[in-house]
Scaffold this active site. Structure first.
Site, PDB file in Angstrom:
ATOM      1  N   VAL A 120     -15.737 -22.207  52.344  1.00 19.47           N
ATOM      2  CA  VAL A 120     -15.473 -22.450  54.345  1.00 19.47           C
ATOM      3  C   VAL A 120     -13.592 -21.864  54.354  1.00 19.47           C
ATOM      4  O   VAL A 120     -13.077 -21.726  53.481  1.00 19.47           O
ATOM      5  CB  VAL A 120     -15.311 -24.357  54.994  1.00 19.47           C
ATOM      6  CG1 VAL A 120     -16.694 -24.739  54.858  1.00 19.47           C
ATOM      7  CG2 VAL A 120     -14.590 -24.981  53.719  1.00 19.47           C
ATOM      8  N   HIS A 121     -13.878 -21.503  55.090  1.00 17.20           N
ATOM      9  CA  HIS A 121     -12.311 -21.080  55.913  1.00 17.20           C
ATOM     10  C   HIS A 121     -12.071 -20.745  57.284  1.00 17.20           C
ATOM     11  O   HIS A 121     -11.008 -20.700  57.621  1.00 17.20           O
ATOM     12  CB  HIS A 121     -12.493 -19.479  55.097  1.00 17.20           C
ATOM     13  CG  HIS A 121     -13.321 -18.528  55.610  1.00 17.20           C
ATOM     14  ND1 HIS A 121     -14.289 -18.588  55.696  1.00 17.20           N
ATOM     15  CD2 HIS A 121     -12.923 -17.579  56.896  1.00 17.20           C
ATOM     16  CE1 HIS A 121     -14.764 -17.628  56.358  1.00 17.20           C
ATOM     17  NE2 HIS A 121     -13.980 -16.412  57.612  1.00 17.20           N
ATOM     18  N   ASP A 146     -10.511 -22.549  51.131  1.00 16.84           N
ATOM     19  CA  ASP A 146      -9.987 -20.799  51.063  1.00 16.84           C
ATOM     20  C   ASP A 146      -8.656 -20.873  51.251  1.00 16.84           C
ATOM     21  O   ASP A 146      -8.333 -21.666  52.117  1.00 16.84           O
ATOM     22  CB  ASP A 146     -10.578 -19.396  51.846  1.00 16.84           C
ATOM     23  CG  ASP A 146      -9.781 -17.969  51.939  1.00 16.84           C
ATOM     24  OD1 ASP A 146      -9.137 -18.310  51.423  1.00 16.84           O
ATOM     25  OD2 ASP A 146     -10.755 -17.458  52.344  1.00 16.84           O
ATOM     26  N   ARG A 247     -22.290  -0.781  42.272  1.00 13.20           N
ATOM     27  CA  ARG A 247     -22.071  -2.003  42.193  1.00 13.20           C
ATOM     28  C   ARG A 247     -20.988  -2.096  40.887  1.00 13.20           C
ATOM     29  O   ARG A 247     -20.000  -2.603  40.228  1.00 13.20           O
ATOM     30  CB  ARG A 247     -22.195  -2.911  43.306  1.00 13.20           C
ATOM     31  CG  ARG A 247     -23.569  -2.663  44.518  1.00 13.20           C
ATOM     32  CD  ARG A 247     -23.548  -3.355  44.518  1.00 13.20           C
ATOM     33  NE  ARG A 247     -23.943  -3.562  46.762  1.00 13.20           N
ATOM     34  CZ  ARG A 247     -24.346  -4.455  47.193  1.00 13.20           C
ATOM     35  NH1 ARG A 247     -24.250  -6.176  46.254  1.00 13.20           N
ATOM     36  NH2 ARG A 247     -24.117  -4.902  48.488  1.00 13.20           N
ATOM     37  N   GLU A 315     -23.481 -11.141  43.432  1.00 11.53           N
ATOM     38  CA  GLU A 315     -25.134 -10.691  44.130  1.00 11.53           C
ATOM     39  C   GLU A 315     -25.821 -10.477  42.378  1.00 11.53           C
ATOM     40  O   GLU A 315     -27.268  -9.954  42.509  1.00 11.53           O
ATOM     41  CB  GLU A 315     -25.333  -9.741  44.841  1.00 11.53           C
ATOM     42  CG  GLU A 315     -24.586 -10.358  46.293  1.00 11.53           C
ATOM     43  CD  GLU A 315     -24.763  -9.312  47.891  1.00 11.53           C
ATOM     44  OE1 GLU A 315     -24.965  -8.110  47.003  1.00 11.53           O
ATOM     45  OE2 GLU A 315     -24.363  -9.998  48.897  1.00 11.53           O
ATOM     46  N   ARG A 362     -22.181  -7.281  60.460  1.00  9.44           N
ATOM     47  CA  ARG A 362     -22.560  -6.648  59.038  1.00  9.44           C
ATOM     48  C   ARG A 362     -23.837  -6.933  58.518  1.00  9.44           C
ATOM     49  O   ARG A 362     -24.331  -7.121  57.705  1.00  9.44           O
ATOM     50  CB  ARG A 362     -21.661  -7.594  58.359  1.00  9.44           C
ATOM     51  CG  ARG A 362     -20.116  -7.423  57.994  1.00  9.44           C
ATOM     52  CD  ARG A 362     -19.817  -8.258  56.730  1.00  9.44           C
ATOM     53  NE  ARG A 362     -17.939  -8.149  56.650  1.00  9.44           N
ATOM     54  CZ  ARG A 362     -17.490  -9.521  56.952  1.00  9.44           C
ATOM     55  NH1 ARG A 362     -17.964 -10.602  57.371  1.00  9.44           N
ATOM     56  NH2 ARG A 362     -15.914  -8.814  56.940  1.00  9.44           N
ATOM     57  N   LYS A 385     -27.071 -17.020  60.180  1.00  8.35           N
ATOM     58  CA  LYS A 385     -25.653 -17.397  60.294  1.00  8.35           C
ATOM     59  C   LYS A 385     -25.476 -17.738  61.656  1.00  8.35           C
ATOM     60  O   LYS A 385     -26.043 -17.645  62.599  1.00  8.35           O
ATOM     61  CB  LYS A 385     -24.483 -16.664  60.223  1.00  8.35           C
ATOM     62  CG  LYS A 385     -24.321 -16.201  58.255  1.00  8.35           C
ATOM     63  CD  LYS A 385     -23.046 -15.216  58.498  1.00  8.35           C
ATOM     64  CE  LYS A 385     -22.367 -14.476  56.435  1.00  8.35           C
ATOM     65  NZ  LYS A 385     -21.304 -13.718  57.109  1.00  8.35           N
TER      66      LYS A 385
END
Length: 437
Positions: A120-121, A146, A247, A315, A362, A385
């Protein structure tokens, strides 16, 4: 001389009369027109009445039992952030006022404890509601805050966590960067702590602060113990597609707490041990044996070191390791099996879902209340989310729907403090009558 003395006496007389008149006027203006009771000295100001909870939206009522008969649900579990920030509460009062479930709801769940990693942040209220939704006294919870989160936020989380014997802060806090190695390291920090836990947890699930459960704890336990997943890790993903190879084939650098940038023209060497790189979600459900493998295996450590300058390594890291035969509970070429998250991606609109009724951030949907039918009809463990400021009604409704389900499945008597809302002209007997069903 006599005339002078007379003038002096007159002046003194006038001055005295003026002083008396001014004093009377002053005293009259200072006296209250009506007597007031005396107030005790040094009395602390009385707390303001908390604002009332939002009523459930019209769209929500379709998911709440009883409303078809004209009854209303009266929510009273909404002031979570206020309870933490005002301070001074005893833990017993805080647990009661947050409506936390304090007893295992079935022997089945008690005998299969789960571990949770929550990073969490921001959004303190959302995190508290997530924690109380997934909290069960037989489980164990590692919370990673965080390092760049505001101090007030960190202190509020610390206060909450200190009230539970099975919930703790990660022993090491990272400054997390989106798509950076620090995000993967945060999970590993919690895994290191959980590996030392005396609670005999069977599988670990990772969450972020904007997730919310769809399955109840009982449903999670049954899903983890199903024939398909009983001894397996759940890391949905496939062999790395060509479009994602940049990536891991090009070097990246994490800009501390900000973003990840590509190093111009710098290529990476091949992955260690000739590993086939996979691509999947950052979310998982892992056996305890697999966690020990991740923490102790030379192969896992080498892959971790190689991944430090890749883009969004969480990922590929978990799913790559889960496709190694030596890994306990591995699931070779399992594809996207494992329904961990309900997510509406922008590029899947019209195929996997009917569009985002909230807003995209995003390319991921922040759910609105009209997204709930799609969420609830999914067989996923969690949904992602949510934002409490932009679309609070969606979280209000899903939270009440989820708590109703959890309590309906319970095999023990329901405590009144566990209710997030009460049905008009009803009581906790609504749930107790169905206990054991």
């Amino acid at each position: 001389m006599c005339q002078l003395e007379g003038t002096k006496c007159s002046f003194l007389l006038c001055l005295g009369m003026s002083i008396i008149i001014c004093s009377v006027i002053y005293l009259r203006t200072r006296m209250p027109t009506e007597p007031r009771p005396l107030e005790p000295q040094h009395q602390d100001p009385q707390p303001l009445e908390p604002p009332s909870c939002r009523p459930f939206s019209a769209e929500c009522k379709a998911f709440l039992p009883g409303t078809e008969k004209g009854q209303e649900w009266d929510p009273h579990g909404c002031q979570v952030e206020r309870l933490l920030l005002k301070g001074g509460l005893q833990c017993s009062d805080l647990i009661r006022d947050l409506h936390v479930i304090t007893t295992p709801l079935s022997h089945e769940e008690e005998n299969y404890p789960l571990a949770f990693i929550v990073t969490v942040h921001k959004e303190l209220g959302l995190f508290v509601r997530l924690l109380r939704a997934i909290y069960m006294p037989q489980n164990v919870y590692c919370i990673h805050v965080d390092a760049k989160a505001p101090l007030e936020y960190q202190e509020a989380v610390r206060q909450l966590v200190s009230c539970f014997r099975n919930t703790f802060l990660s022993s090491r806090s990272e400054t997390v960067t989106y798509a950076g190695f620090s995000r993967l390291q945060a999970d590993l920090n919690c895994m290191t702590d959980l590996a030392k836990s005396e609670i005999g947890w069977r599988k670990v699930v990772n969450l972020c602060g904007q997730d919310f459960p769809i399955m109840s704890n009982l449903e999670l336990v049954r899903y983890m113990q199903s024939k398909e997943w009983r001894d397996r890790n759940m890391t949905p993903g496939v062999k790395q597609p060509t479009s994602f190879r940049h990536r891991t084939q090009l070097q990246h650098i994490e800009i501390f707490g900000s973003h990840v940038a590509r190093k111009l023209g710098l290529k990476k060497g091949p992955p260690p041990h000739n590993l086939q790189v996979y691509f999947g979600t950052a979310y998982y459900a892992l056996t305890r044996a697999f966690v020990n493998f991740v923490l102790k295996s030379t192969l896992a450590r080498d892959l971790l070191e190689w991944s430090k300058d890749t883009y969004s390594p969480d990922e590929h890291y978990w799913v790559t390791l889960n496709n190694i035969k030596e890994a306990p509970g591995s699931h070779i070429d399992g594809g996207w099996a494992g329904d961990i998250r309900a997510i509406k991606w922008r590029d899947q609109e019209g195929r996997a879902h009917n569009g985002c009724k909230g807003r995209y951030v995003r390319d991921i949907c922040i759910y609105g209340v009209e997204d709930l039918p799609w969420i609830i009809n999914k067989s996923s463990m969690f949904a992602n989310k949510f934002e409490s400021n932009t679309f609070p009604e969606a979280l209000d409704c899903l939270e009440q729907w989820h708590r109703n389900k959890v309590l309906h499945q319970a095999t023990v008597p329901i405590e009144p403090s566990w209710l997030l809302a009460t049905l008009s002209n009803s009581s906790s007997s609504y749930f107790n009558s169905s206990a054991g069903a």
